[in-house]
Design an enzyme around this catalytic site. Sequence first.
Site, PDB file in Angstrom:
ATOM      1  N   LYS B 158       0.843  -1.200   0.000  1.00 19.26           N
ATOM      2  CA  LYS B 158       0.000   0.000   0.000  1.00 19.26           C
ATOM      3  C   LYS B 158       0.869   1.237   0.000  1.00 19.26           C
ATOM      4  CE  LYS B 158      -3.866  -1.963   2.624  1.00 19.26           C
ATOM      5  NZ  LYS B 158      -4.659  -1.856   3.856  1.00 19.26           N
ATOM      6  N   GLY B 164      -8.434   4.976   0.321  1.00 14.88           N
ATOM      7  CA  GLY B 164      -9.680   4.663  -0.357  1.00 14.88           C
ATOM      8  C   GLY B 164      -9.506   3.671  -1.483  1.00 14.88           C
ATOM      9  N   ILE B 203      -5.730 -10.530   3.493  1.00 14.09           N
ATOM     10  CA  ILE B 203      -6.743 -11.517   3.866  1.00 14.09           C
ATOM     11  C   ILE B 203      -7.684 -11.683   2.677  1.00 14.09           C
ATOM     12  CG2 ILE B 203      -8.577 -12.075   5.484  1.00 14.09           C
ATOM     13  CD1 ILE B 203      -7.157 -10.279   7.523  1.00 14.09           C
ATOM     14  N   HIS B 208     -15.928  -8.521   8.353  1.00 14.75           N
ATOM     15  CA  HIS B 208     -15.914  -7.336   9.218  1.00 14.75           C
ATOM     16  C   HIS B 208     -16.806  -7.644  10.414  1.00 14.75           C
ATOM     17  CE1 HIS B 208     -16.061  -2.877  10.009  1.00 14.75           C
ATOM     18  NE2 HIS B 208     -17.059  -3.335  10.745  1.00 14.75           N
ATOM     19  N   GLU B 275     -14.013  -2.243  15.993  1.00 10.60           N
ATOM     20  CA  GLU B 275     -14.106  -2.996  14.747  1.00 10.60           C
ATOM     21  C   GLU B 275     -12.894  -3.905  14.555  1.00 10.60           C
ATOM     22  OE1 GLU B 275     -16.853  -0.056  12.024  1.00 10.60           O
ATOM     23  OE2 GLU B 275     -14.710  -0.132  11.566  1.00 10.60           O
ATOM     24  N   GLU B 289     -10.384  -0.461  14.047  1.00 12.00           N
ATOM     25  CA  GLU B 289     -10.525   0.892  14.588  1.00 12.00           C
ATOM     26  C   GLU B 289     -11.646   0.959  15.608  1.00 12.00           C
ATOM     27  OE1 GLU B 289     -11.462   2.651  10.640  1.00 12.00           O
ATOM     28  OE2 GLU B 289     -13.230   3.456  11.630  1.00 12.00           O
ATOM     29  N   ASN B 291     -14.966   3.240  16.848  1.00 14.02           N
ATOM     30  CA  ASN B 291     -15.914   4.299  16.499  1.00 14.02           C
ATOM     31  C   ASN B 291     -16.517   4.838  17.788  1.00 14.02           C
ATOM     32  OD1 ASN B 291     -15.706   4.282  13.634  1.00 14.02           O
ATOM     33  ND2 ASN B 291     -16.798   2.345  13.640  1.00 14.02           N
ATOM     34  N   ARG B 293     -19.006   6.572  18.889  1.00 15.08           N
ATOM     35  CA  ARG B 293     -20.354   7.128  18.694  1.00 15.08           C
ATOM     36  C   ARG B 293     -21.329   5.968  18.520  1.00 15.08           C
ATOM     37  NH1 ARG B 293     -20.534   5.419  13.541  1.00 15.08           N
ATOM     38  NH2 ARG B 293     -18.631   5.653  12.348  1.00 15.08           N
ATOM     39  N   VAL B 296     -24.669   3.377  12.770  1.00 13.73           N
ATOM     40  CA  VAL B 296     -25.874   3.236  11.945  1.00 13.73           C
ATOM     41  C   VAL B 296     -26.572   1.901  12.260  1.00 13.73           C
ATOM     42  CG1 VAL B 296     -26.727   3.034   9.578  1.00 13.73           C
ATOM     43  CG2 VAL B 296     -24.854   4.609  10.093  1.00 13.73           C
TER      44      VAL B 296
END
Lengths: 191, 469
Positions: B158, B164, B203, B208, B275, B289, B291, B293, B296
């Site tokens: 990478k 992205g 992988i 996820h 996650e 990571e 989150n 908050r 969704v």
Amino acid sequence: MSLTASDLQALLAAFDASAWDEMRLSLAGEQVQLSKTGRPPAGSEIAGAGGRSAAAEPGDLPAPPLAGVDAARLPPPVEEGAVGAPAEVASVAAVEAAERRSEALLENTTGTHRVTAPSVGLFWRAPDPSAPPFVEIGQRVEPDDPVCIVEVMKLFNHVQAGVTGTVRSVEIENGAMVEHGQALFVIEKEA
Amino acid sequence: MSLRRVLVANRGEIAVRVIRACADEGIESVVVVSEVDRDSRAALVADRAVCIGPAAASSSYLDVGRVVAAALGTGCDAIHPGYGFLSERPELPEACAENGLAFVGPSADTIRRGGDKAAARRIAASLGIPVGAGSDTIDDATTAQEIADRVGYPVVLKAAAGGGGRGMVLVEGPEGLAQSFENASREAQAAFGDGRMYLERFITRARHVEVQVLADQHGNVVHLGERDCSAQRRYQKLVEEAPATSVPVEVRRSLHEAAVELARALDYVGAGTVEFVVDADTGQYAFLEVNTRVQVEHPVTEMVTGIDIVRAQLQIAGGEPLRFRQSDVRLDGHAVEVRVNAENPSRGFAPSPGTVTRWVEPVGGGLRIDTHCFGGYRIPPHYDSLLAKVIAHGTDREQALRRLDRGLRHLVVEGVSTTVPMLLAVIDSADFRAGTHHTRWVEQDLMPSLAADAGTGGARAGQPVPAAV
């Protein structure tokens, strides 16, 4: 005797609180007609005024300089936005669009300009608490003249008159919170 | 002190969701709206709506000053940020603290430490949580070769300056590595002005999986189990479910423990999500990571635990201790959520703003619809395209999916294009039903096969099938 804006507000509040459907009041040649039915009161001279005036909240009262405008000249509250739309449509948007158009119409027909808040925030009429207000009612202003400050968390947004004319009313109390787009002043434009 | 009046600093379905939780808690709600959201459902159902700025989010929903001014001006005692917008900006809890407002979420310090990917990765590694085999930046092909031999093939190179999905090269075995490194580094130099690369074990079939945690101000941290969000398109989640039945129970247990440990290390307060990526072939996992908050996809966890996460957020922000312990958290059945977006799947998922001329929600056992839509709603072009979340709960995955399928087929949306056909294709596919899908499956396998079906007239009758992009 003549009715003031606060008299009208008091009347509206009393009418809202009452169980009456309609009210007609004649006072020394002045007439006030109120209706909760969505139609003008029986025998009303105000034809085609639409239902909104009936449900008017005190806050919806036109500003004093606009009060003399014949309500019959306002466009009907619901315009093309709702035409042909399904019955379940909540036409709030169309009503608001119509309101904005009628405000614009009022400005055109009455020669007035509404100074609106550029942001949510606190409305300050003076640059600091000890200073005199930027403008007073009856004062003549140029487009670039500052008329107030809208404070957002210590960020002071100076608001300008926008037109040449005379300040006819101050719509908000000093220090009160205003919403984005809320009318702060009405200025009578010079031709 | 429990909260009295809360400012909802968001829009769309999550604003409606938070207002609902406020109502359930006996708390008054004030919602901020931009000029184009004055007639939104959130504005209609809140106790009060305050217009804070024009449509552009930078001058409305993303403006800390305006949001805090609205809270102070309406006498609120707390701000709920929802997700997106200001929810993970440490400046908002800081401004709240300065102005005597409670923030419904963790502290600015926790957001900073948890939200910075590199910092969070270091904390996770220091706790012994796997963070994914890989390297820091690599300068030359020889070093790359050494590291690749150590972590094992396939590897992905990478570009340090990429992102992205850009600047990534997959290398299957040692023979091609040196050449690939040289090429990729040269391309990165040309494309980003920065030739530095790093390397990770690739992988092939990644899942996820994320763990929901709740932590109060008194040091209690619990997890509410995990969610599987492996059905994604371009890193955007399409379908989320709980529990992650395709992942072995022992792996899931390890993830729960790691998430709680990490939350403690971050001094976490409120609802948060940790996650992970899980290798579907080996069961190995790595931290991705945090989150900081509400997510969704929180409803699937609510459906299987019976715990209202948003109400819990409000109770925690009001200083209450959690009302249950870890041993009280029990899972009941299975829940699946799909995100219905106003997008046109057959035109590259282009956003499809406009007026929803007809909106009829499905009814039925186990169905929940979280939405801000109604017949006549004008979708403004300024914000994201999420229209609704359709969530189905059942005694098992099969029943949940049957209910979701029926619910989606009975959702009537006219006037705009939606992703419903695409979502049906996902949940009805054999791979998804078998639970063998992974994070690249939608793009690699499902969409090409849908395109092929469409080309040969193999699409199901009456069911529009999106073409591949």
